[in-house]
Design a protein around this motif. Sequence first.
Motif, PDB file in Angstrom:
ATOM      1  N   ALA A   1       0.833  -1.204   0.000  1.00 49.08           N
ATOM      2  CA  ALA A   1       0.000   0.000   0.000  1.00 49.08           C
ATOM      3  C   ALA A   1       0.866   1.253   0.000  1.00 49.08           C
ATOM      4  N   VAL A   2       1.912   1.251   0.813  1.00 51.93           N
ATOM      5  CA  VAL A   2       2.832   2.396   0.847  1.00 51.93           C
ATOM      6  C   VAL A   2       3.494   2.570  -0.516  1.00 51.93           C
ATOM      7  N   LEU A   3       3.947   1.470  -1.095  1.00 51.10           N
ATOM      8  CA  LEU A   3       4.571   1.532  -2.417  1.00 51.10           C
ATOM      9  C   LEU A   3       3.610   2.111  -3.454  1.00 51.10           C
ATOM     10  N   ALA A   4       2.387   1.608  -3.478  1.00 54.71           N
ATOM     11  CA  ALA A   4       1.408   2.087  -4.454  1.00 54.71           C
ATOM     12  C   ALA A   4       1.124   3.565  -4.268  1.00 54.71           C
ATOM     13  N   TRP A   5       0.975   4.003  -3.021  1.00 55.66           N
ATOM     14  CA  TRP A   5       0.685   5.416  -2.778  1.00 55.66           C
ATOM     15  C   TRP A   5       1.853   6.300  -3.206  1.00 55.66           C
ATOM     16  N   VAL A   6       3.071   5.902  -2.858  1.00 56.58           N
ATOM     17  CA  VAL A   6       4.247   6.713  -3.199  1.00 56.58           C
ATOM     18  C   VAL A   6       4.416   6.809  -4.708  1.00 56.58           C
TER      19      VAL A   6
ATOM     20  N   PHE B   1      -7.434  -1.272   1.564  1.00 56.19           N
ATOM     21  CA  PHE B   1      -7.826  -0.578   2.784  1.00 56.19           C
ATOM     22  C   PHE B   1      -6.659   0.229   3.364  1.00 56.19           C
ATOM     23  N   CYS B   2      -5.477  -0.371   3.409  1.00 52.63           N
ATOM     24  CA  CYS B   2      -4.296   0.349   3.896  1.00 52.63           C
ATOM     25  C   CYS B   2      -3.980   1.557   3.022  1.00 52.63           C
ATOM     26  N   THR B   3      -4.175   1.421   1.719  1.00 59.29           N
ATOM     27  CA  THR B   3      -3.938   2.534   0.807  1.00 59.29           C
ATOM     28  C   THR B   3      -4.913   3.672   1.090  1.00 59.29           C
ATOM     29  N   ILE B   4      -6.164   3.345   1.370  1.00 58.51           N
ATOM     30  CA  ILE B   4      -7.154   4.374   1.713  1.00 58.51           C
ATOM     31  C   ILE B   4      -6.747   5.087   2.999  1.00 58.51           C
ATOM     32  N   LEU B   5      -6.289   4.334   3.991  1.00 55.90           N
ATOM     33  CA  LEU B   5      -5.838   4.948   5.245  1.00 55.90           C
ATOM     34  C   LEU B   5      -4.650   5.872   5.012  1.00 55.90           C
ATOM     35  N   ILE B   6      -3.713   5.454   4.200  1.00 56.66           N
ATOM     36  CA  ILE B   6      -2.557   6.288   3.880  1.00 56.66           C
ATOM     37  C   ILE B   6      -3.004   7.551   3.158  1.00 56.66           C
ATOM     38  N   GLU B   7      -3.905   7.392   2.201  1.00 61.01           N
ATOM     39  CA  GLU B   7      -4.422   8.533   1.443  1.00 61.01           C
ATOM     40  C   GLU B   7      -5.099   9.545   2.364  1.00 61.01           C
ATOM     41  N   LYS B   8      -5.935   9.074   3.284  1.00 60.43           N
ATOM     42  CA  LYS B   8      -6.649   9.970   4.206  1.00 60.43           C
ATOM     43  C   LYS B   8      -5.674  10.644   5.177  1.00 60.43           C
TER      44      LYS B   8
ATOM     45  N   ALA C   1      -2.750  -0.352  -6.077  1.00 63.77           N
ATOM     46  CA  ALA C   1      -2.462  -1.208  -4.917  1.00 63.77           C
ATOM     47  C   ALA C   1      -3.162  -2.555  -5.061  1.00 63.77           C
ATOM     48  N   GLY C   2      -4.390  -2.536  -5.531  1.00 66.22           N
ATOM     49  CA  GLY C   2      -5.115  -3.782  -5.743  1.00 66.22           C
ATOM     50  C   GLY C   2      -4.444  -4.664  -6.775  1.00 66.22           C
ATOM     51  N   GLN C   3      -3.951  -4.054  -7.847  1.00 62.11           N
ATOM     52  CA  GLN C   3      -3.248  -4.823  -8.875  1.00 62.11           C
ATOM     53  C   GLN C   3      -1.955  -5.418  -8.336  1.00 62.11           C
ATOM     54  N   ILE C   4      -1.193  -4.612  -7.605  1.00 64.76           N
ATOM     55  CA  ILE C   4       0.063  -5.114  -7.049  1.00 64.76           C
ATOM     56  C   ILE C   4      -0.214  -6.265  -6.082  1.00 64.76           C
TER      57      ILE C   4
END
Length: 107
Positions: free
Chosen positions: A20-25, A94-101, A63-66
């Motif tokens: 999730a961190v990787l996808a967001w970054v 879900f973790c990606t959404i938390l990081i985004e928020k 993130a879902g694809q990864i």
Amino acid sequence: MLSAPPFLPFLWLYFGLLLAVLAWVVCVPLTEPGMIFSPLAKALERLPRWIGKPLGLCEKCFAGQIAFWSFAYWNNHLSDLLTEWSLFVGWTIFCTILIEKTASKWN
């Protein structure tokens, strides 16, 4: 090869958070103008949205694809792990959404 025991042990939860961190970054700060992946973002914007989003225009989709393909790569008996596979992909999104928020509150 890694194998996921039933119901995602701590290692898989941690791995999902890292993805999730990787996808967001990759999808947010590194695609801003002047950053390393900004040309990729411009190229993806020319594609139809349903193709561009999972390839990097949407951090949750990416993130879902990864998560989907990582789990498939690291597990041999996917037919036995469909529940865990779904949970892992959902957890990563879900973790990606938390990081985004969290990141949006800092800006």
